[in-house]
Design a protein around this motif. Structure first.
Motif, PDB file in Angstrom:
ATOM      1  N   ARG A   1      -4.871   5.892   8.324  1.00  0.00           N
ATOM      2  CA  ARG A   1      -4.976   4.803   9.292  1.00  0.00           C
ATOM      3  C   ARG A   1      -5.538   3.548   8.617  1.00  0.00           C
ATOM      4  NH1 ARG A   1      -8.455   2.121  11.735  1.00  0.00           N
ATOM      5  NH2 ARG A   1     -10.249   3.374  11.124  1.00  0.00           N
ATOM      6  N   ARG A   2      -6.610   3.723   7.812  1.00  0.00           N
ATOM      7  CA  ARG A   2      -7.212   2.585   7.110  1.00  0.00           C
ATOM      8  C   ARG A   2      -6.261   1.986   6.085  1.00  0.00           C
ATOM      9  NH1 ARG A   2     -12.182   4.755   4.646  1.00  0.00           N
ATOM     10  NH2 ARG A   2     -11.496   6.730   5.449  1.00  0.00           N
ATOM     11  N   LEU A   3      -5.519   2.841   5.361  1.00  0.00           N
ATOM     12  CA  LEU A   3      -4.563   2.340   4.378  1.00  0.00           C
ATOM     13  C   LEU A   3      -3.447   1.552   5.050  1.00  0.00           C
ATOM     14  CD1 LEU A   3      -4.253   5.378   1.949  1.00  0.00           C
ATOM     15  CD2 LEU A   3      -5.294   3.155   1.459  1.00  0.00           C
ATOM     16  N   ALA A   4      -2.993   2.010   6.212  1.00  0.00           N
ATOM     17  CA  ALA A   4      -1.932   1.312   6.942  1.00  0.00           C
ATOM     18  C   ALA A   4      -2.380  -0.085   7.355  1.00  0.00           C
ATOM     19  CB  ALA A   4      -1.513   2.121   8.165  1.00  0.00           C
ATOM     20  N   GLU A   5      -3.655  -0.238   7.663  1.00  0.00           N
ATOM     21  CA  GLU A   5      -4.193  -1.558   8.018  1.00  0.00           C
ATOM     22  C   GLU A   5      -4.308  -2.459   6.796  1.00  0.00           C
ATOM     23  OE1 GLU A   5      -7.976  -0.786   9.861  1.00  0.00           O
ATOM     24  OE2 GLU A   5      -7.064   0.039  11.669  1.00  0.00           O
ATOM     25  N   GLN A   6      -4.546  -1.871   5.627  1.00  0.00           N
ATOM     26  CA  GLN A   6      -4.812  -2.633   4.415  1.00  0.00           C
ATOM     27  C   GLN A   6      -3.553  -2.991   3.634  1.00  0.00           C
ATOM     28  OE1 GLN A   6      -7.664  -0.675   1.929  1.00  0.00           O
ATOM     29  NE2 GLN A   6      -7.750  -2.323   0.439  1.00  0.00           N
ATOM     30  N   TYR A   7      -2.538  -2.121   3.649  1.00  0.00           N
ATOM     31  CA  TYR A   7      -1.366  -2.305   2.799  1.00  0.00           C
ATOM     32  C   TYR A   7      -0.087  -2.310   3.633  1.00  0.00           C
ATOM     33  CZ  TYR A   7      -4.639  -1.028  -0.898  1.00  0.00           C
ATOM     34  OH  TYR A   7      -5.709  -0.988  -1.742  1.00  0.00           O
ATOM     35  N   PRO A   8       0.960  -3.014   3.152  1.00  0.00           N
ATOM     36  CA  PRO A   8       2.244  -3.010   3.863  1.00  0.00           C
ATOM     37  C   PRO A   8       2.921  -1.637   3.735  1.00  0.00           C
ATOM     38  CG  PRO A   8       2.431  -4.209   1.782  1.00  0.00           C
ATOM     39  CD  PRO A   8       0.974  -3.869   1.959  1.00  0.00           C
ATOM     40  N   ASP A   9       3.923  -1.409   4.577  1.00  0.00           N
ATOM     41  CA  ASP A   9       4.631  -0.120   4.594  1.00  0.00           C
ATOM     42  C   ASP A   9       5.264   0.234   3.246  1.00  0.00           C
ATOM     43  OD1 ASP A   9       3.955   0.325   7.210  1.00  0.00           O
ATOM     44  OD2 ASP A   9       5.867  -0.389   8.021  1.00  0.00           O
ATOM     45  N   ASP A  10       5.735  -0.770   2.513  1.00  0.00           N
ATOM     46  CA  ASP A  10       6.402  -0.489   1.236  1.00  0.00           C
ATOM     47  C   ASP A  10       5.446  -0.529   0.042  1.00  0.00           C
ATOM     48  OD1 ASP A  10       5.927  -3.205   1.251  1.00  0.00           O
ATOM     49  OD2 ASP A  10       7.916  -3.750   0.499  1.00  0.00           O
ATOM     50  N   PHE A  11       4.157  -0.407   0.304  1.00  0.00           N
ATOM     51  CA  PHE A  11       3.143  -0.443  -0.751  1.00  0.00           C
ATOM     52  C   PHE A  11       3.333   0.708  -1.737  1.00  0.00           C
ATOM     53  CE2 PHE A  11      -1.056   1.079  -2.229  1.00  0.00           C
ATOM     54  CZ  PHE A  11      -1.375   0.006  -3.043  1.00  0.00           C
ATOM     55  N   ASP A  12       3.269   0.391  -3.025  1.00  0.00           N
ATOM     56  CA  ASP A  12       3.372   1.400  -4.083  1.00  0.00           C
ATOM     57  C   ASP A  12       1.972   1.610  -4.660  1.00  0.00           C
ATOM     58  OD1 ASP A  12       3.779   2.941  -6.344  1.00  0.00           O
ATOM     59  OD2 ASP A  12       5.408   1.698  -7.132  1.00  0.00           O
TER      60      ASP A  12
END
Length: 188
Positions: free
Chosen positions: A166-177
């Motif tokens: 959940r925290r990563l989804a707030e911090q990075y875009p969906d296509d984050f590598d």
């Protein structure tokens, strides 16, 4: 005429006095049953890393590990190979004696830790007080962390993982590598 090759063993590679080099990184995750006595099988691939990273291990001996249970708020157990814990010990020794950071690390990595051995059946016996600390009952979830691995109660890990996602989804875009976080390496 080619020289004769020494016999091969899957355990040690070519039969010589030295063991063949084996990757010392843990990879993957598994869930295993914990019996009433606190015995839990360690994934076979993890056992190979433990054996390769224990300078005293030879076939027939029990490999050694260090289990760090940490402060009360830690809801997982960390299992270190002998080589990995020696590297940490050396880093702690390099710190300023009696500094707050060194004292904290000494307490966590030495005072809240226990040396154990893997039994002849590839199992780890988790003491009752440590099972109680993390709420471990019928199953244990193992997850790799490079040169150590963690043991979680499966439900606790799932909740932790969901919150982190959940925290990563707030911090990075969906296509984050996530590999983009790796530091660059010098070209040479």
């Amino acid at each position: 005429m080619a020289a004769a090759r020494p016999p091969f063993s899957f355990e040690t590679g070519p039969k010589t006095k030295e063991r063949a080099p084996v990757a010392r990184r843990f990879r993957g995750s598994e869930t295993y049953k914990v019996d009433a006595k606190g015995r839990v099988s360690i994934p076979a691939a993890f056992r190979r890393v433990i054996e390769a990273s224990d300078p005293d291990w030879v076939p027939g001996n029990r490999p050694n590990i260090v289990l760090v249970y940490g402060p009360e708020r830690q809801t997982w157990l960390e299992v270190y190979t002998i080589k990995a814990i020696e590297e940490i010990d050396a880093q702690i020794e390099d710190m300023q004696r009696n500094s707050a950071d060194r004292l904290q690390l000494e307490e966590w990595m030495h005072g809240q830790a226990q040396e154990l051995q893997i039994d002849e059946d590839g199992r780890l016996v988790l003491p009752q007080r440590l099972r109680d600390k993390i709420g471990l009952e019928g199953e244990a979830f193992f997850i790799s962390a490079g040169d150590y691995f963690k043991i979680w109660k499966p439900e606790t890990y799932q909740a932790h993982y969901a919150e982190r996602q959940r925290r990563l989804a707030e911090q990075y875009p969906d296509d984050f590598d996530p590999r983009s976080l790796l530091p660059g390496r010098p070209k040479g």
